[in-house]
Design an enzyme around this catalytic site. Structure first.
Site, PDB file in Angstrom:
ATOM      1  N   ALA A  25       0.825  -1.206   0.000  1.00 16.90           N
ATOM      2  CA  ALA A  25       0.000   0.000   0.000  1.00 16.90           C
ATOM      3  C   ALA A  25       0.858   1.255   0.000  1.00 16.90           C
ATOM      4  CB  ALA A  25      -0.933   0.003   1.205  1.00 16.90           C
ATOM      5  N   ARG A  35       4.064   9.463 -10.180  1.00 17.42           N
ATOM      6  CA  ARG A  35       3.688   9.492 -11.592  1.00 17.42           C
ATOM      7  C   ARG A  35       2.855  10.726 -11.922  1.00 17.42           C
ATOM      8  NH1 ARG A  35       3.645   3.712 -11.170  1.00 17.42           N
ATOM      9  NH2 ARG A  35       1.575   3.710 -10.210  1.00 17.42           N
ATOM     10  N   CYS A  58       2.721 -12.744   0.279  1.00 23.67           N
ATOM     11  CA  CYS A  58       1.968 -13.964  -0.009  1.00 23.67           C
ATOM     12  C   CYS A  58       2.853 -15.052  -0.611  1.00 23.67           C
ATOM     13  CB  CYS A  58       0.818 -13.664  -0.965  1.00 23.67           C
ATOM     14  SG  CYS A  58      -0.389 -12.484  -0.325  1.00 23.67           S
ATOM     15  N   ARG A  85      13.354   6.812  -9.013  1.00 28.51           N
ATOM     16  CA  ARG A  85      12.119   7.474  -9.449  1.00 28.51           C
ATOM     17  C   ARG A  85      11.796   8.703  -8.598  1.00 28.51           C
ATOM     18  NH1 ARG A  85      11.666   2.215 -10.988  1.00 28.51           N
ATOM     19  NH2 ARG A  85      10.412   1.762 -12.834  1.00 28.51           N
ATOM     20  N   ASP A 300      -3.041  -3.560   5.183  1.00 30.68           N
ATOM     21  CA  ASP A 300      -3.471  -4.433   6.275  1.00 30.68           C
ATOM     22  C   ASP A 300      -3.742  -3.712   7.587  1.00 30.68           C
ATOM     23  OD1 ASP A 300      -3.129  -6.425   4.443  1.00 30.68           O
ATOM     24  OD2 ASP A 300      -1.444  -7.401   5.443  1.00 30.68           O
ATOM     25  N   TYR A 443     -17.425 -23.119 -21.871  1.00 30.81           N
ATOM     26  CA  TYR A 443     -17.471 -24.573 -21.709  1.00 30.81           C
ATOM     27  C   TYR A 443     -16.692 -25.266 -22.814  1.00 30.81           C
ATOM     28  CZ  TYR A 443     -18.924 -29.322 -22.641  1.00 30.81           C
ATOM     29  OH  TYR A 443     -18.891 -30.657 -22.935  1.00 30.81           O
ATOM     30  N   TRP A 451     -22.435 -28.305 -17.179  1.00 34.39           N
ATOM     31  CA  TRP A 451     -22.858 -27.408 -16.108  1.00 34.39           C
ATOM     32  C   TRP A 451     -21.666 -27.208 -15.179  1.00 34.39           C
ATOM     33  CZ3 TRP A 451     -27.232 -24.623 -15.052  1.00 34.39           C
ATOM     34  CH2 TRP A 451     -28.315 -24.827 -15.909  1.00 34.39           C
TER      35      TRP A 451
END
Length: 469
Positions: A25, A35, A58, A85, A300, A443, A451
């Site tokens: 974040a 930017r 993760c 940057r 978080d 499908y 299905w």
């Protein structure tokens, strides 16, 4: 120790953005702001207490397992790339105080101990989550590891390289717990998972969690349900030798904690910023901290709007953090963007078992006072006659009278997990289970039965709703 000021009052001619936290974040917000505004318009200073920035937490279990061979593969953007940057990134520097009244933060260099104040015009709080580490005897012994950051992952790998024994105990059976159980299996350890719940994966209903337990036991994992860890036992060398509960001891050469996490809002609480029922920061749709025009928060450490319940909940996921960072960066740079909320979608795996959920569990619906029906079906990932079709179980919750979809859980093999995305879109759109049965899904025999399993569950749920009318 004296605390220095980073610059005298009135010395700055451009706006300064201060970011606390250098992962998803925080650095997404900083990068998006850069930017949109150049260095001549906006100075950006970011503080990160660890060694790394912009990495995939993760992915840590898969790095530990060896499936991802290199740590750097998890890093999306290095500190050097951020600095190139035009972002003033300060590593190994921990913010220890937010002074809202004077618009400044105090930070401490973790190496030298030197402290200084840095003023801000705009502030982003992205302090993440704090892994739970119970205050129990022996919990800080060598060989006991949490897994939240790249530093944590490296420390665990260092321990594994020095450990002769091959017995691992994982405490907790949520996402991190089951993923770390897989990592230890892949490294050749005998794995025991000790957890408090009736079944593993309390993000699922117990009947679906049972499927996870049975599959993990089939992989050779010893699952210990309904057990509260009371202590960690150590040997003569001070290292961990076992995990103890009230009734038993489980030998361990390494212990991995996967108990869960809480929002890291210590700084925010001390600064008097608004927190929700789950301890996370409260923001508006623009991710601005409520009641504070020049402070934003994401990742978080915040609570988010649950679109199914219409209430604030704590759902920490990297997908949310990156989106929220982009929104924060756009807004503080003068643009406009909003974060509408989430439906609580998550997917995980243990070896070849895929686990997915979105929306509400039964206990969530009961707690909210919702009347509901359930439908559980067994199907396959492909047409039954096609080679390597694998089984999956889908459970669906729908509101009793309206038929509104409330939640879906899926446990199965290859091809099961990502099917939850169908349900996530349906939840976001507010579809009924009857409307879901007409969805025009792709499908072909290699990909699905005629299905799709999610639609089969929707048909069964729709019939259950009709029977209640």
């Amino acid at each position: 120790m004296s605390v220095s000021e980073s610059e005298p009052d009135g010395a700055r001619a451009r706006e300064r953005l201060v970011v606390i936290g250098g992962d998803a974040a925080g650095m997404s917000a900083a990068s998006q702001a850069r930017r949109l505004k150049g260095p001549d318009e906006l100075e950006i200073v970011a503080f990160e207490r660890g060694h790394f920035t912009s990495y995939s937490a993760c992915g840590i279990p898969y790095w530990v397992s060896g499936a991802v061979p290199e740590r750097d593969a998890l890093i999306a953007r290095t500190p050097e790339e951020h600095r190139a940057r035009g972002i003033g990134l300060r590593l190994r520097t921990e913010v220890t105080e937010i002074d809202v009244a004077r618009q400044r933060v105090r930070a401490r260099d973790t190496g030298s101990g030197a402290e200084s104040w840095t003023s801000y015009d705009k502030l982003v709080i992205a302090t993440g989550a704090r892994p739970l580490r119970p205050e129990l005897p022996g919990m800080d012994a060598p060989g006991v590891h949490g897994v939240q950051t790249l530093d944590d992952g490296q420390a665990l790998l260092d321990t594994l390289s020095r450990t002769r024994g091959r017995r691992a105990v994982v405490v907790g059976a949520g996402y991190i717990g089951v993923e770390m159980a897989e990592a230890m299996l892949r490294r050749g350890y005998e794995v025991t998972v000790v957890h408090r719940g009736e079944e593993p994966m309390t993000t699922l209903d117990p009947d679906m969690g049972r499927l996870v337990r049975e599959a993990m036991e089939g992989m050779g994992v010893t699952m210990v349900n309904g057990a509260e860890v009371t202590k960690v036992l150590t040997g003569d060398d001070g290292r961990v030798r076992a995990v103890g509960t009230e009734d038993a001891e489980f030998p361990a050469d390494v212990v991995v904690l996967g108990i869960g996490a809480r929002p890291e809002t210590t700084l925010a609480r001390a600064a008097g910023l608004p927190l929700g029922a789950h301890g996370g920061l409260l923001t508006d749709r623009s991710m601005r901290v409520r009641g504070h025009e020049n402070i934003w928060a994401g990742g978080d450490c915040v609570e988010v709007l649950d679109l199914v319940l219409g209430q604030e909940r704590y759902i920490p996921l990297g997908t949310h953090a990156n989106k929220q960072g982009q929104i924060i960066g756009a807004n503080l740079a003068g643009g406009y963007a909003t974060f509408p909320g989430v439906v609580g979608t998550a997917v995980s795996k243990v070896c070849d078992l895929e686990i997915a959920r979105t929306g509400l569990r039964e206990k969530d619906a009961r707690r909210a006072g919702l009347q509901y029906v359930t439908a559980t079906i067994e199907s396959t990932s492909r047409a039954g006659y096609y080679p390597n079709a694998s089984p999956m179980t889908v459970k669906m919750l729908a509101e009793r009278r309206t038929g509104r979809l409330l939640g879906v859980q899926i446990v199965g093999r290859e091809g099961a997990g990502k099917r939850v995305d169908i349900a996530a879109v349906a939840l976001t759109a507010g579809l009924t289970v009857d409307r879901m049965t007409t969805l025009d899904l792709g499908y072909a025999p290699p990909f699905s039965p005629v299905w799709d399993p999610v639609l089969v569950a929707a048909r069964k749920a729709s019939r259950a709703v009709e029977q209640q009318r």
